[in-house]
Design a protein around this motif. Structure first.
Motif: not given
Ligand code: ATP
Length: 227
Positions: A24-31
């Protein structure tokens, strides 16, 4: 920001994760997706230190979290909203929020702006809130810790459609404000438009990852049981 490398984990002698890779990168939404029992909750618990990790690595901003207890991981910036929305039932909404407060932009005023119902219920005991309100409080409590990344496990499960809608719009606002979020939810239709990336688990293994647009109906059928 958050990275899992070949994580294996289990309960007692029973192995549940057989090699989970995730980033998960900064600012990222990972499902984090997959059918029931494929290891999504266990992955979240392994990140938080609530499930024993047998092998592999969990890294937060490059730091290996091995050996750190859940509260130490929370202090380093993991904000967990667990499945089952645990709040302190005898405490008021305001007391629940105060108990998890740490310095940062998310304070009582900010979380009450996100969830106006919580402002209306400030003095009410958490145990007497509706399920949806308790879920809002659980998210608000995690935000009050000013985490680097939010871990949301089934935040809309079992809630009435109107309340689910309110929670999805709050998550949408969190994304717009640049929060990094690792999200598990069975409502794929709401989840996919929000996700920057998807990661699919099958029997405790990472089997597919990519942008939501690459999750074809065929893949969704195969991995998620969606027609
Ligand atoms: P669901 O969507 O149904 O919550 P999940 O993908 O989150 O499923 P997990 O709850 O992580 O899946 O479960 C992964 C595997 O670990 C399953 O085989 C489950 O039976 C097992 N498991 C989960 N919790 C425990 C536990 N406390 N003790 C033993 N086995 C467990």
């Amino acid at each position: 920001m958050l990275r899992l490398e070949g994580v294996t984990a289990g309960y007692g002698p029973v192995q549940a994760l057989f090699g989970v890779d995730l980033a998960v990168a900064p600012g990222q939404v990972v499902a984090l997706m997959g059918r029931n029992g494929m290891g999504k909750t266990t992955t979240i618990r392994a990140v938080m230190g609530l499930a024993a990790t047998w092998g592999g690595r969990v890294l937060l901003e490059g730091r290996d979290l091995a050996g750190l207890a859940p509260n130490a991981r929370a202090r380093l910036g993991l904000g967990l909203v667990p499945e089952g929305r645990r709040c302190f039932a005898p405490l008021s909404v305001a007391e629940n929020l105060r108990a998890s407060a740490r310095p940062g932009p998310w304070d009582r005023r900010a979380v009450e702006a996100l969830f106006p119902r919580l402002a209306e219920r400030r003095g009410q005991r958490a145990g007497t809130l509706s399920g949806g309100e308790q879920q809002m409080l659980a998210i608000a409590r995690a935000l009050m810790t000013n985490p680097r990344i939010l871990l949301l496990d089934e935040a809309t499960e079992g809630l009435a459609p109107a309340i689910r809608g309110e929670i999805w719009s709050a998550i949408t606002r969190l994304k717009a404000e640049g929060e990094a979020i690792l999200l598990v939810d069975k409502s794929v239709r709401e989840l996919l438009p929000l996700a920057d990336a998807c990661m699919v688990l099958e029997r405790g293994r990472s089997v597919w990852s990519g942008p939501p647009a690459a999750l074809t109906p065929q893949l969704a059928g195969r991995y998620l049981g969606l027609a």
